[in-house]
Design a protein around this motif. Structure first.
Motif, mmCIF file in Angstrom:
data_model
loop_
_atom_site.group_PDB
_atom_site.id
_atom_site.type_symbol
_atom_site.label_atom_id
_atom_site.label_comp_id
_atom_site.label_asym_id
_atom_site.label_seq_id
_atom_site.Cartn_x
_atom_site.Cartn_y
_atom_site.Cartn_z
ATOM 1 N N GLU A 126 0.825 -1.207 0.000
ATOM 2 C CA GLU A 126 0.000 0.000 0.000
ATOM 3 C C GLU A 126 0.861 1.259 0.000
ATOM 4 N N ILE A 127 1.841 1.300 0.881
ATOM 5 C CA ILE A 127 2.710 2.474 0.966
ATOM 6 C C ILE A 127 3.565 2.600 -0.288
ATOM 7 N N ALA A 128 4.045 1.466 -0.796
ATOM 8 C CA ALA A 128 4.871 1.496 -2.009
ATOM 9 C C ALA A 128 4.120 2.146 -3.163
ATOM 10 N N LYS A 129 2.855 1.805 -3.313
ATOM 11 C CA LYS A 129 2.068 2.390 -4.407
ATOM 12 C C LYS A 129 1.896 3.893 -4.219
ATOM 13 N N GLN A 152 4.068 5.715 -2.930
ATOM 14 C CA GLN A 152 5.395 6.261 -3.223
ATOM 15 C C GLN A 152 5.760 6.122 -4.697
ATOM 16 N N GLY A 153 4.810 5.679 -5.505
ATOM 17 C CA GLY A 153 5.036 5.565 -6.942
ATOM 18 C C GLY A 153 5.681 4.274 -7.380
ATOM 19 N N LEU A 154 5.661 3.239 -6.518
ATOM 20 C CA LEU A 154 6.285 1.957 -6.818
ATOM 21 C C LEU A 154 5.223 0.913 -7.112
ATOM 22 N N LYS A 155 5.639 -0.160 -7.756
ATOM 23 C CA LYS A 155 4.700 -1.203 -8.141
ATOM 24 C C LYS A 155 4.233 -2.021 -6.952
ATOM 25 N N ARG A 156 5.166 -2.354 -6.061
ATOM 26 C CA ARG A 156 4.832 -3.151 -4.880
ATOM 27 C C ARG A 156 5.895 -2.949 -3.815
ATOM 28 N N GLY A 157 5.593 -3.432 -2.623
ATOM 29 C CA GLY A 157 6.547 -3.369 -1.524
ATOM 30 C C GLY A 157 7.430 -4.602 -1.480
ATOM 31 N N LYS A 158 8.022 -4.818 -0.313
ATOM 32 C CA LYS A 158 8.940 -5.961 -0.194
ATOM 33 C C LYS A 158 8.855 -6.577 1.197
ATOM 34 N N THR A 159 8.360 -7.802 1.222
ATOM 35 C CA THR A 159 8.452 -8.664 2.398
ATOM 36 C C THR A 159 9.455 -9.751 2.066
ATOM 37 N N GLU A 160 10.272 -10.136 3.056
ATOM 38 C CA GLU A 160 11.332 -11.098 2.789
ATOM 39 C C GLU A 160 11.618 -11.966 4.006
ATOM 40 N N MET A 161 12.507 -12.929 3.821
ATOM 41 C CA MET A 161 12.974 -13.765 4.926
ATOM 42 C C MET A 161 14.454 -14.051 4.742
ATOM 43 N N TRP A 162 15.128 -14.361 5.865
ATOM 44 C CA TRP A 162 16.535 -14.746 5.850
ATOM 45 C C TRP A 162 16.684 -16.128 6.475
ATOM 46 N N TYR A 163 17.480 -16.979 5.832
ATOM 47 C CA TYR A 163 17.930 -18.229 6.442
ATOM 48 C C TYR A 163 19.439 -18.147 6.544
ATOM 49 N N ILE A 164 19.968 -18.234 7.762
ATOM 50 C CA ILE A 164 21.403 -18.059 7.988
ATOM 51 C C ILE A 164 22.154 -19.342 7.642
ATOM 52 N N MET A 165 23.187 -19.176 6.831
ATOM 53 C CA MET A 165 24.036 -20.307 6.440
ATOM 54 C C MET A 165 25.338 -20.265 7.252
ATOM 55 N N ASN A 166 26.401 -20.831 6.717
ATOM 56 C CA ASN A 166 27.659 -20.961 7.461
ATOM 57 C C ASN A 166 28.357 -19.606 7.556
ATOM 58 N N ARG A 172 26.764 7.480 0.555
ATOM 59 C CA ARG A 172 25.652 6.887 -0.181
ATOM 60 C C ARG A 172 24.332 7.572 0.213
ATOM 61 N N GLN A 173 23.428 7.603 -0.741
ATOM 62 C CA GLN A 173 22.162 8.298 -0.534
ATOM 63 C C GLN A 173 21.339 7.649 0.572
ATOM 64 N N LEU A 174 20.759 8.490 1.418
ATOM 65 C CA LEU A 174 19.809 8.041 2.426
ATOM 66 C C LEU A 174 18.399 8.385 1.962
ATOM 67 N N HIS A 175 17.424 7.647 2.484
ATOM 68 C CA HIS A 175 16.034 7.844 2.080
ATOM 69 C C HIS A 175 15.185 8.066 3.335
ATOM 70 N N THR A 176 15.560 9.059 4.114
ATOM 71 C CA THR A 176 14.967 9.269 5.430
ATOM 72 C C THR A 176 13.458 9.474 5.363
ATOM 73 N N LYS A 177 12.985 10.267 4.429
ATOM 74 C CA LYS A 177 11.548 10.559 4.332
ATOM 75 C C LYS A 177 10.772 9.315 3.924
ATOM 76 N N GLN A 178 11.225 8.635 2.873
ATOM 77 C CA GLN A 178 10.513 7.442 2.418
ATOM 78 C C GLN A 178 10.517 6.355 3.487
ATOM 79 N N ALA A 179 11.654 6.241 4.188
ATOM 80 C CA ALA A 179 11.747 5.249 5.257
ATOM 81 C C ALA A 179 10.771 5.566 6.385
ATOM 82 N N ALA A 180 10.672 6.834 6.744
ATOM 83 C CA ALA A 180 9.765 7.242 7.821
ATOM 84 C C ALA A 180 8.323 6.878 7.498
ATOM 85 N N GLU A 181 7.966 6.933 6.230
ATOM 86 C CA GLU A 181 6.609 6.586 5.805
ATOM 87 C C GLU A 181 6.367 5.080 5.854
ATOM 88 N N SER A 182 7.440 4.309 5.866
ATOM 89 C CA SER A 182 7.354 2.861 5.692
ATOM 90 C C SER A 182 7.482 2.057 6.980
#
Length: 320
Positions: free
Chosen positions: A105-108, A110-124, A210-220
């Motif tokens: 919802e927020i991504a749209k 912000q002009g984006l197609k979709r957001g991002k949900t993810e997972m991590w599995y820790i390896m060696n 490197r560029q920071l995205h403070t405003k977009q992050a605050a919305e997210s």
């Protein structure tokens, strides 16, 4: 249709390490490889089929040809000709930035197609490798702005020393940062959006911050606090153990030392195997055969009814 292997997309980064190339048994010279994109439908970063009758074809082009036969009929109605998951290996020789991803919802907005949900599995990973995930105490949006400005954002984040087998779910909105020494597999929505909150005053190869995205992050940001951000699961031999079940993907882990048949006859979805350890030979109901070893990932078409797996192997299984 035979399961599909792809050529990896290796990405060098300022924080990348030296684990991915030997893990994947690649005979190439490339420094600071931070990511291997195993299966990707991201525009301009699409996976290329490595072998077989479709060798050299981009993943989304194959999807446009095979449609629901590859993706699953309901998945194809929803996603169309864009493969919906992105699978990576990540090797962090140095600390990554502190970041967050928007939800759909927020991504749209912000002009984006979709957001991002993810997972991590820790390896060696390295001994004492750490990562940060989630808030450890309640803060307000106003406090967030202050702690970013005064470089104390790390003080409010939960930090974990990680070991092989640890798993973390990162729903959109959860602040996170992969730490130095982490080696992991990542499964996520097809999206390359990352809002960088803080980068430890680090400069790129040209000497620029490197560029920071403070405003977009605050919305997210999701400001909810949890007691523990680990995914709790119990390891079992020779059967699938669920790690994540969410609207965007379902992921289980298999640790096999005996032959196993997995029935997909009632599943209207592709399936991805991401091999973490070992080797196996895989056959299916159409008498296709393929091998799978550590560092490889395969895409199993939605038309597959079952697979028979023989070998000693540990892998992640993901589908929608």
């Amino acid at each position: 249709m035979k399961p599909i292997k792809f050529n990896p997309l290796l990405k060098s980064t300022i924080w990348g390490g030296d684990k991915i190339i030997p893990f994947k048994h690649l005979a190439i010279n490339q420094e600071n490889v931070g990511e291997s994109w195993e299966i990707s439908g991201v525009k301009d970063h699409e996976s290329i089929i490595a072998e077989g009758e479709y060798a050299g074809t981009k993943l989304n082009d194959l999807l446009a040809k095979l449609k629901g036969k590859l993706l699953g009929e309901e998945n194809y109605k929803h996603f169309g000709n864009e493969f919906p998951l992105l699978v990576k290996f990540i090797d962090a020789k140095d600390q990554l930035s502190i970041q967050v991803h928007p939800n759909d919802e927020i991504a749209k907005k912000q002009g984006l197609k979709r957001g991002k949900t993810e997972m991590w599995y820790i390896m060696n990973s390295d001994e004492n490798a750490k990562l940060r995930i989630g808030l450890k105490k309640k803060i307000t949006p106003e406090e967030y702005e202050k702690i970013v400005e005064n470089d104390t954002i790390t003080d409010v984040l939960a930090e974990y020393t990680v070991k092989e087998g640890d798993c973390f779910f990162l729903p959109a909105g959860r602040i996170h940062s992969t730490g130095k020494g982490c080696f992991l597999a990542e499964i996520q929505q097809t999206s390359d959006v990352t809002w960088r909150i803080y980068d430890f005053k680090r400069k790129d190869k040209d000497g620029n911050y490197r560029q920071l995205h403070t405003k977009q992050a605050a919305e997210s940001i999701d400001y909810n606090v949890e007691n523990d951000y680990h995914t709790d699961y119990k390891s079992e031999k020779n059967q699938g153990v669920s790690l994540v079940h969410c609207p965007y993907f379902c992921t289980s882990i298999y640790d096999l030392n005996e032959p196993v048949t997995i029935d997909y006859s009632s599943l209207d979805s592709f399936v991805i195997f991401v091999c973490l350890k070992g080797h196996a030979d895989i056959s299916d109901n159409e008498e296709n055969n393929i091998s799978l070893e550590a560092g490889e990932s395969i895409l199993i078409p939605a038309t597959t009814k079952y697979v028979y797996i023989k070998g000693e192997i540990k892998f992640l299984e993901s589908y929608i």
